[in-house]
Design an enzyme around this catalytic site. Structure first.
Site, PDB file in Angstrom:
ATOM      1  N   ASP A   1      -9.724  -9.523   8.899  1.00  0.00           N
ATOM      2  CA  ASP A   1      -9.209  -8.170   8.643  1.00  0.00           C
ATOM      3  C   ASP A   1     -10.212  -7.042   8.936  1.00  0.00           C
ATOM      4  O   ASP A   1      -9.815  -6.009   9.437  1.00  0.00           O
ATOM      5  CB  ASP A   1      -8.749  -8.073   7.180  1.00  0.00           C
ATOM      6  CG  ASP A   1      -7.832  -6.891   6.925  1.00  0.00           C
ATOM      7  OD1 ASP A   1      -7.009  -6.576   7.805  1.00  0.00           O
ATOM      8  OD2 ASP A   1      -7.934  -6.272   5.852  1.00  0.00           O
TER       9      ASP A   1
ATOM     10  N   LYS B   1      -9.636  -2.166   1.503  1.00  0.00           N
ATOM     11  CA  LYS B   1      -9.320  -1.022   2.365  1.00  0.00           C
ATOM     12  C   LYS B   1     -10.078   0.237   1.919  1.00  0.00           C
ATOM     13  O   LYS B   1     -10.537   1.026   2.743  1.00  0.00           O
ATOM     14  CB  LYS B   1      -7.823  -0.753   2.362  1.00  0.00           C
ATOM     15  CG  LYS B   1      -6.964  -1.941   2.743  1.00  0.00           C
ATOM     16  CD  LYS B   1      -7.237  -2.399   4.145  1.00  0.00           C
ATOM     17  CE  LYS B   1      -6.219  -3.440   4.575  1.00  0.00           C
ATOM     18  NZ  LYS B   1      -6.498  -3.955   5.930  1.00  0.00           N
TER      19      LYS B   1
ATOM     20  N   ARG C   1       0.851  -1.184   0.000  1.00  0.00           N
ATOM     21  CA  ARG C   1       0.000   0.000   0.000  1.00  0.00           C
ATOM     22  C   ARG C   1       0.894   1.243   0.000  1.00  0.00           C
ATOM     23  O   ARG C   1       2.002   1.226   0.522  1.00  0.00           O
ATOM     24  CB  ARG C   1      -0.892   0.017   1.243  1.00  0.00           C
ATOM     25  CG  ARG C   1      -2.023  -0.997   1.178  1.00  0.00           C
ATOM     26  CD  ARG C   1      -2.965  -0.859   2.352  1.00  0.00           C
ATOM     27  NE  ARG C   1      -2.371  -1.330   3.586  1.00  0.00           N
ATOM     28  CZ  ARG C   1      -1.875  -0.579   4.539  1.00  0.00           C
ATOM     29  NH1 ARG C   1      -1.907   0.738   4.437  1.00  0.00           N
ATOM     30  NH2 ARG C   1      -1.338  -1.092   5.627  1.00  0.00           N
TER      31      ARG C   1
ATOM     32  N   ARG D   1       1.975 -12.200  -0.686  1.00  0.00           N
ATOM     33  CA  ARG D   1       0.606 -12.429  -0.210  1.00  0.00           C
ATOM     34  C   ARG D   1      -0.005 -13.690  -0.788  1.00  0.00           C
ATOM     35  O   ARG D   1       0.358 -14.131  -1.877  1.00  0.00           O
ATOM     36  CB  ARG D   1      -0.273 -11.244  -0.649  1.00  0.00           C
ATOM     37  CG  ARG D   1       0.125  -9.906  -0.041  1.00  0.00           C
ATOM     38  CD  ARG D   1      -0.408  -9.786   1.355  1.00  0.00           C
ATOM     39  NE  ARG D   1       0.033  -8.580   2.037  1.00  0.00           N
ATOM     40  CZ  ARG D   1      -0.686  -7.977   2.979  1.00  0.00           C
ATOM     41  NH1 ARG D   1      -1.858  -8.444   3.334  1.00  0.00           N
ATOM     42  NH2 ARG D   1      -0.226  -6.923   3.589  1.00  0.00           N
TER      43      ARG D   1
ATOM     44  N   CYS E   1       1.073  -7.997  13.782  1.00  0.00           N
ATOM     45  CA  CYS E   1       0.792  -8.423  15.156  1.00  0.00           C
ATOM     46  C   CYS E   1       0.040  -9.750  15.177  1.00  0.00           C
ATOM     47  O   CYS E   1      -0.550 -10.126  16.189  1.00  0.00           O
ATOM     48  CB  CYS E   1      -0.027  -7.362  15.885  1.00  0.00           C
ATOM     49  SG  CYS E   1       0.905  -5.890  16.281  1.00  0.00           S
TER      50      CYS E   1
ATOM     51  N   SER F   1      -0.712  -3.922  11.762  1.00  0.00           N
ATOM     52  CA  SER F   1      -0.103  -4.962  10.935  1.00  0.00           C
ATOM     53  C   SER F   1       1.123  -5.541  11.648  1.00  0.00           C
ATOM     54  O   SER F   1       1.732  -4.886  12.497  1.00  0.00           O
ATOM     55  CB  SER F   1       0.275  -4.417   9.568  1.00  0.00           C
ATOM     56  OG  SER F   1       1.297  -3.495   9.720  1.00  0.00           O
TER      57      SER F   1
ATOM     58  N   HIS G   1     -11.029  -2.125  11.408  1.00  0.00           N
ATOM     59  CA  HIS G   1      -9.927  -2.985  10.969  1.00  0.00           C
ATOM     60  C   HIS G   1      -9.762  -4.091  12.023  1.00  0.00           C
ATOM     61  O   HIS G   1      -8.815  -4.090  12.798  1.00  0.00           O
ATOM     62  CB  HIS G   1      -8.662  -2.113  10.870  1.00  0.00           C
ATOM     63  CG  HIS G   1      -7.504  -2.772  10.211  1.00  0.00           C
ATOM     64  ND1 HIS G   1      -6.207  -2.389  10.436  1.00  0.00           N
ATOM     65  CD2 HIS G   1      -7.424  -3.783   9.322  1.00  0.00           C
ATOM     66  CE1 HIS G   1      -5.382  -3.120   9.712  1.00  0.00           C
ATOM     67  NE2 HIS G   1      -6.104  -3.987   9.033  1.00  0.00           N
TER      68      HIS G   1
ATOM     69  N   TYR H   1      -1.332  -3.497  -6.806  1.00  0.00           N
ATOM     70  CA  TYR H   1      -1.206  -4.157  -5.502  1.00  0.00           C
ATOM     71  C   TYR H   1      -2.553  -4.182  -4.762  1.00  0.00           C
ATOM     72  O   TYR H   1      -3.307  -3.209  -4.775  1.00  0.00           O
ATOM     73  CB  TYR H   1      -0.159  -3.438  -4.639  1.00  0.00           C
ATOM     74  CG  TYR H   1      -0.142  -4.007  -3.244  1.00  0.00           C
ATOM     75  CD1 TYR H   1       0.487  -5.227  -2.994  1.00  0.00           C
ATOM     76  CD2 TYR H   1      -0.825  -3.389  -2.203  1.00  0.00           C
ATOM     77  CE1 TYR H   1       0.444  -5.783  -1.730  1.00  0.00           C
ATOM     78  CE2 TYR H   1      -0.866  -3.949  -0.940  1.00  0.00           C
ATOM     79  CZ  TYR H   1      -0.230  -5.149  -0.713  1.00  0.00           C
ATOM     80  OH  TYR H   1      -0.279  -5.714   0.534  1.00  0.00           O
TER      81      TYR H   1
HETATM   82  C1  OXD Z   1      -3.060  -4.470   5.873  1.00  0.00           C
HETATM   83  C2  OXD Z   1      -3.647  -5.604   5.137  1.00  0.00           C
HETATM   84  O1  OXD Z   1      -2.075  -3.874   5.393  1.00  0.00           O
HETATM   85  O2  OXD Z   1      -4.596  -6.204   5.648  1.00  0.00           O
HETATM   86  O3  OXD Z   1      -3.578  -4.141   6.947  1.00  0.00           O
HETATM   87  O4  OXD Z   1      -3.170  -5.907   4.039  1.00  0.00           O
HETATM   88 MN    MN Z   2      -5.411  -5.210   7.334  1.00  0.00          MN
END
Ligand code: OXD
Ligand code: MN
Length: 595
Positions: free
Chosen positions: A276, A207, A70, A365, A251, A249, A227, A198
């Site tokens: 997510d 997002k 991102r 990913r 965690c 992220s 989130h 991406y």
């Molecule tokens: C993030 C994702 O970056 O879920 O939070 O990809």
């Molecule tokens: Mn996320």
């Protein structure tokens, strides 16, 4: 195909006039359509087929090396008044933003197919779901949207019935980083994204829609777009309760959402609702209910192995799209800490050489449908969602934050959420261990001024007397030698059980200025070989260190100026005052709740 919804047809016509595609394809969402898209991408090299014996229907996509994450610095919220976007967002005036990006879209789809993807975020029959249409020129985006959302004809029918939808316009352009822009227009329920393929920049349902635009919709319609993962915990006697958990992220959100109870937790089961995003509404009885707007996972691959996340490891062995992983000599995907096989070709397609960096990109990913997950909850499809018993915030803190603590009420819980911070890891930046503030784990995703967002959160206390309890967890405390104090992974279920016991007033807790901590004996540690003093360190508070932390929180919140809700300011002052008293007195801690 076309649509009977004039506003949608008009928009498609306008976009086609601007972008000049060679053809237009309306996505139906069928498996046959997916197959055809995959075949076309295999033929033109966009995808590479993985070993069909060991990884059936799995593919590798190598993105442009400059397009692997991102791009927060190129992501904007476009509102008339910059204060509505707030200090937490980059801002552009809507007219200027449209002009800049429309110039990039001009003729951008020449020679390409324009795909129209109608999608529904959330179960198709749920009143809590919201729909959108993404226009894209990327077949990779279409295939990913098929795995991640409910997309195609059924979603189009709902959009035609409702007459409203979020508009998302996307083109990969020529992937020039200097022409990359991700724009959100909350006032127009519109997203425009240019120059990136991406996931977080290009799969606009995720997002961009389900967090940035939806957080605005939720604010106006009285719900929350968060989130958060959603997980169901089933006790040995068959009762299932649900927890929503926000973690920044790196965690372990996906691992927690797919937790497998260790042998010591006999009879307990864990069900995944989402890994997510959670959309949460108050029902007629004032209970907070959550749906997962997504129906697939876009997860970080490195670190996934049979020990850390068995369900994910099994789930990505079939019908999965991998992005930017390495390959073994047997044409299997490979990533750091897979703990099986050896890399032969790195994520850039070069023979693997450890001197040239990791084999898989650290942000490589997997994209996979949620139905692949052996622990997927059947209630993930329930239109009414699931009742949330507890909301959990957390962060990665090597010191300071206890293993778990409970906010004393909703208002305090909002401060706990607003104070979330986490240490950066090697995977995300060069600076390891730097504490970054990430309120509610929403710093990159809240589509409006955080001050207004906290006011919205606080307002729930006026609307319901049966809100979930709020907690904070930290799995990452370390001792002086850098060793983790808590085993983590499956053992985290012990902490979730304490949280649920607190919700039922079945576990004892001890009051502290930052919240309620597990009383001795209330947290199940049987069979764990914790180091001497570890449990005490994990369940206690150092007032002086916390005073320093609250002063950092105060500094962070001050940037929101007079827009910051008074209740949050007052709560911060209360906690600071109590820490002051604790720092200067030797009063023993007080037990607040007995078994
Ligand atoms: C993030 C994702 O970056 O879920 O939070 O990809
Ligand atoms: Mn996320």
């Amino acid at each position: 195909m076309t649509t009977r919804l004039d506003s949608l047809q008009q928009w498609i016509d306008d976009v086609a006039a601007l972008t000049q595609p060679e053809r237009i394809h309306w996505c139906t969402g069928t498996d046959e359509e997916y197959r055809l898209l995959i075949d076309a991408m295999l033929a033109d090299g966009t995808l590479h087929a993985l070993n069909p014996e060991t990884y059936p229907n799995c593919y590798l996509h190598r993105s442009d090396p400059s397009d692997v994450a991102r791009v927060e610095h190129l992501t904007y919220v476009c509102t008339d008044d910059p204060d509505d976007a707030g200090p937490n967002n980059n801002w552009l005036a809507p007219a200027e933003a449209h002009a800049r990006i429309d110039a990039l879209f001009e003729g951008a789809m020449r020679g390409r197919t324009l795909y129209v993807i109608p999608y529904c975020m959330g179960p198709l029959a749920s009143p809590y779901s919201r729909c959108g249409v993404e226009i894209t020129d990327s077949p990779y985006v279409v295939a990913n949207m098929k795995l991640m959302t409910r997309m195609g004809t059924a979603a189009l029918r709902r959009i035609e019935r409702e007459g409203r939808f979020v508009r998302g316009l996307h083109s990969t352009g020529d992937l020039d980083p200097d022409k990359r822009l991700i724009l959100h227009f909350p006032g127009e329920s519109t997203i425009k994204s240019f120059g990136s393929g991406y996931g977080g920049n290009a799969l606009l349902g995720k997002k961009c829609h389900a967090l940035r635009i939806a957080s605005n919709q939720g604010r106006h319609e009285g719900w929350l777009a968060e989130h958060m993962l959603i997980v169901g915990i089933e006790s040995p006697d068959g009762e299932t309760r649900y927890i929503a958990c926000a973690l920044p992220s790196a965690c372990g959100k996906t691992n927690l959402a797919m937790l497998i109870p260790p042998a010591s937790q006999k009879g307990w089961k864990v069900w995944t609702l989402g890994d997510d995003i959670a959309w949460m509404h108050l029902d007629d009885d004032g209970r907070l209910r959550a749906i997962n707007p997504e129906s697939g996972y876009f997860g970080v691959v490195p670190g996934t192995n049979a020990k850390t996340n068995r369900n994910a490891y099994d789930m990505i062995r079939h019908d999965t799209i991998f992005t930017n992983v390495a390959l073994t000599a047997d044409n299997e995907p490979w990533w750091e800490d897979r703990r099986e096989g050896e890399p032969a070709i790195d994520w850039l397609g070069r023979p693997y050489d450890p001197d040239q960096g990791p084999a898989a990109h650290p942000n490589s990913r997997f994209t996979v449908a949620a139905s692949n997950n052996p622990g997927y909850s059947t209630l993930a499809e329930a239109p009414e969602g699931v009742p949330i018993s507890a909301i959990v915030f957390g962060g990665r803190r090597k010191d300071l934050a206890p293993l778990v603590y409970e906010a004393r009420d909703w208002r305090h819980g909002v401060l706990v959420g607003a104070s979330v911070a986490s240490e950066t890891t090697a995977a995300s930046t060069g600076d390891v261990g730097v504490v970054r503030r990430d309120p509610m784990a929403m710093q990159p995703f809240c589509g409006y001024n955080f001050a207004d967002y906290w006011a919205h959160w606080l307002s729930f206390a006026d609307r319901s007397a049966t809100l979930p309890k709020i907690f904070h967890v930290n799995w990452f405390r370390r001792d002086e030698d850098g060793r983790f104090l808590w085993p983590g992974f499956g053992e985290n279920l012990r902490v979730l059980r304490w949280i649920l016991d607190r919700c039922d007033e079945r576990a004892a807790a001890i009051d502290s200025p930052i919240g309620r901590l597990p009383a001795p004996g209330s947290l199940d540690t049987q069979g764990l070989e914790l180091d001497d003093g570890a449990l005490d360190a994990l369940t206690s508070v150092q007032p002086a260190a916390w005073l320093a932390e609250m002063s950092e929180v105060a500094k962070y919140l001050a940037q929101y100026g007079s827009r910051l809700p008074d209740a949050l300011r007052a709560e911060l002052a209360r906690v600071t005052r109590e820490l002051d008293i604790a720092a200067t007195s030797a009063t023993p801690r007080r037990q607040v709740s007995a078994l």
